[in-house]
Motif scaffolding. Structure first.
Motif, PDB file in Angstrom:
ATOM      1  N   GLN A  33      -3.257 -14.199 -31.160  1.00 12.39           N
ATOM      2  CA  GLN A  33      -2.565 -13.562 -30.044  1.00 12.39           C
ATOM      3  C   GLN A  33      -3.536 -13.602 -28.867  1.00 12.39           C
ATOM      4  O   GLN A  33      -4.576 -12.946 -28.886  1.00 12.39           O
ATOM      5  N   LEU A  34      -3.191 -14.384 -27.870  1.00  8.68           N
ATOM      6  CA  LEU A  34      -4.148 -14.731 -26.827  1.00  8.68           C
ATOM      7  C   LEU A  34      -3.885 -13.984 -25.520  1.00  8.68           C
ATOM      8  O   LEU A  34      -2.743 -13.840 -25.084  1.00  8.68           O
ATOM      9  N   THR A  35      -4.969 -13.526 -24.912  1.00  9.72           N
ATOM     10  CA  THR A  35      -4.930 -12.953 -23.573  1.00  9.72           C
ATOM     11  C   THR A  35      -5.397 -14.006 -22.582  1.00  9.72           C
ATOM     12  O   THR A  35      -6.455 -14.622 -22.766  1.00  9.72           O
ATOM     13  N   LEU A  36      -4.611 -14.221 -21.545  1.00 11.43           N
ATOM     14  CA  LEU A  36      -4.987 -15.155 -20.494  1.00 11.43           C
ATOM     15  C   LEU A  36      -5.926 -14.448 -19.515  1.00 11.43           C
ATOM     16  O   LEU A  36      -5.581 -13.395 -18.970  1.00 11.43           O
ATOM     17  N   VAL A  37      -7.097 -15.025 -19.306  1.00 10.87           N
ATOM     18  CA  VAL A  37      -8.072 -14.474 -18.360  1.00 10.87           C
ATOM     19  C   VAL A  37      -8.005 -15.291 -17.080  1.00 10.87           C
ATOM     20  O   VAL A  37      -8.253 -16.508 -17.093  1.00 10.87           O
ATOM     21  N   GLU A  38      -7.659 -14.624 -15.984  1.00  5.47           N
ATOM     22  CA  GLU A  38      -7.633 -15.266 -14.674  1.00  5.47           C
ATOM     23  C   GLU A  38      -8.677 -14.600 -13.783  1.00  5.47           C
ATOM     24  O   GLU A  38      -8.930 -13.395 -13.913  1.00  5.47           O
ATOM     25  N   ALA A  39      -9.264 -15.383 -12.896  1.00  5.62           N
ATOM     26  CA  ALA A  39     -10.297 -14.864 -12.015  1.00  5.62           C
ATOM     27  C   ALA A  39      -9.947 -15.156 -10.559  1.00  5.62           C
ATOM     28  O   ALA A  39      -9.214 -16.102 -10.263  1.00  5.62           O
ATOM     29  N   VAL A  40     -10.446 -14.321  -9.686  1.00  8.99           N
ATOM     30  CA  VAL A  40     -10.333 -14.531  -8.241  1.00  8.99           C
ATOM     31  C   VAL A  40     -11.749 -14.454  -7.666  1.00  8.99           C
ATOM     32  O   VAL A  40     -12.381 -13.398  -7.747  1.00  8.99           O
ATOM     33  N   PRO A  41     -12.295 -15.579  -7.158  1.00  4.92           N
ATOM     34  CA  PRO A  41     -11.648 -16.849  -6.859  1.00  4.92           C
ATOM     35  C   PRO A  41     -11.372 -17.678  -8.109  1.00  4.92           C
ATOM     36  O   PRO A  41     -11.958 -17.450  -9.169  1.00  4.92           O
ATOM     37  N   ALA A  42     -10.478 -18.655  -7.947  1.00  4.68           N
ATOM     38  CA  ALA A  42     -10.010 -19.417  -9.102  1.00  4.68           C
ATOM     39  C   ALA A  42     -11.081 -20.311  -9.702  1.00  4.68           C
ATOM     40  O   ALA A  42     -10.966 -20.723 -10.859  1.00  4.68           O
ATOM     41  N   ASP A  43     -12.143 -20.634  -8.926  1.00  8.58           N
ATOM     42  CA  ASP A  43     -13.173 -21.535  -9.461  1.00  8.58           C
ATOM     43  C   ASP A  43     -14.296 -20.786 -10.168  1.00  8.58           C
ATOM     44  O   ASP A  43     -15.353 -21.344 -10.445  1.00  8.58           O
ATOM     45  N   ALA A  44     -14.087 -19.514 -10.487  1.00 11.68           N
ATOM     46  CA  ALA A  44     -15.104 -18.731 -11.194  1.00 11.68           C
ATOM     47  C   ALA A  44     -15.255 -19.222 -12.625  1.00 11.68           C
ATOM     48  O   ALA A  44     -14.352 -19.857 -13.200  1.00 11.68           O
ATOM     49  N   ARG A  45     -16.384 -18.914 -13.207  1.00 15.97           N
ATOM     50  CA  ARG A  45     -16.651 -19.192 -14.620  1.00 15.97           C
ATOM     51  C   ARG A  45     -16.804 -17.854 -15.339  1.00 15.97           C
ATOM     52  O   ARG A  45     -17.413 -16.922 -14.799  1.00 15.97           O
ATOM     53  N   CYS A  46     -16.261 -17.780 -16.544  1.00 16.79           N
ATOM     54  CA  CYS A  46     -16.218 -16.499 -17.252  1.00 16.79           C
ATOM     55  C   CYS A  46     -16.684 -16.650 -18.688  1.00 16.79           C
ATOM     56  O   CYS A  46     -16.571 -17.720 -19.292  1.00 16.79           O
ATOM     57  N   ARG A  47     -17.188 -15.545 -19.225  1.00 15.01           N
ATOM     58  CA  ARG A  47     -17.504 -15.470 -20.645  1.00 15.01           C
ATOM     59  C   ARG A  47     -16.909 -14.166 -21.181  1.00 15.01           C
ATOM     60  O   ARG A  47     -16.647 -13.226 -20.420  1.00 15.01           O
TER      61      ARG A  47
END
Length: 217
Positions: A33-47
């Motif tokens: 069951q997956l959660t979509l991670v979105e960032a602002v700005p869109a070119d961010a990198r996440c962990r």
């Protein structure tokens, strides 16, 4: 004839022995069951780092399985010109916002209340988490004020939506009416509202700290 019957009996025995094993092999772990991670700005990198696992830094958007990582999950995003920003993903407020607040469970204001795509209504996994990064460098104080006022407005709207949902839950049949009056909600609701306010205030204090950390070019 005897040989034919013997062969048929042997086939039946072998089939009976192997069919349970085949059934076991077709089973497997439950679908993620997956959660979509979105960032602002869109070119961010996440962990994403949970109690049981982690996902290393990669470009957003990305999908994570919070049950596998282990709640709560710290989702940290980075982008040039922004402060490193973390949102903590907690389980969805179940069975409803009021009950979760009464139990003093933590909330994630930037997570959707809806369950993950394809997940049952009782899933703890939110559909989406948005990570709005905090600006780190500005040309003028006016630019910084406008940027952080927009972030503040968005977070206030999300906390207000949670408050309104708790109020709707409070009005349902079966909620204890102890302490209620024409001008005051029931005691259980007042405690829940206070917990939501405490979390909201702590969340907004962190935003204010980041506003003060931001500098000028």
């Amino acid at each position: 004839m005897i040989r034919a019957l013997t062969a048929l009996a042997l086939i039946a025995v072998l089939t009976g022995c192997t069919s349970p094993r085949t059934t076991m092999q077709t089973g497997g772990p439950p679908a993620p069951q997956l959660t979509l991670v979105e960032a602002v700005p869109a070119d961010a990198r996440c962990r994403a780092v949970g109690r049981s696992g982690r996902r290393d830094m990669q470009p957003a958007p990305m999908s994570i399985d919070p049950r596998r990582l282990g709640f709560p999950v710290e989702v940290t995003c980075e982008a040039p010109g922004y402060l490193t920003t973390t949102e903590i993903l907690h389980p969805r407020p179940l069975p409803d916002v009021l009950t979760a607040a009464q139990a003093r469970r933590p909330f994630s204001p930037m997570a959707d209340l809806a369950p993950a795509a394809g997940a049952p209504a009782g899933s703890q996994v939110p559909f989406r988490l948005i990570v709005p990064l905090r600006g780190g460098f500005f040309e003028t104080t006016t630019d910084r004020a406008a940027f952080y006022e927009a972030l503040l407005d968005d977070r206030l709207k999300r906390w207000t939506a949670l408050q309104h949902q708790a109020e709707a839950d409070c009005s349902r049949p079966g909620t204890s009416r102890a302490g209620a009056s024409s001008t005051s909600p029931p005691e259980v609701c007042r405690r829940a509202y206070a917990w939501l306010r405490d979390q909201r205030d702590a969340d907004l204090r962190k935003l204010e700290i980041d506003r003060r950390r931001a500098t000028f070019r």
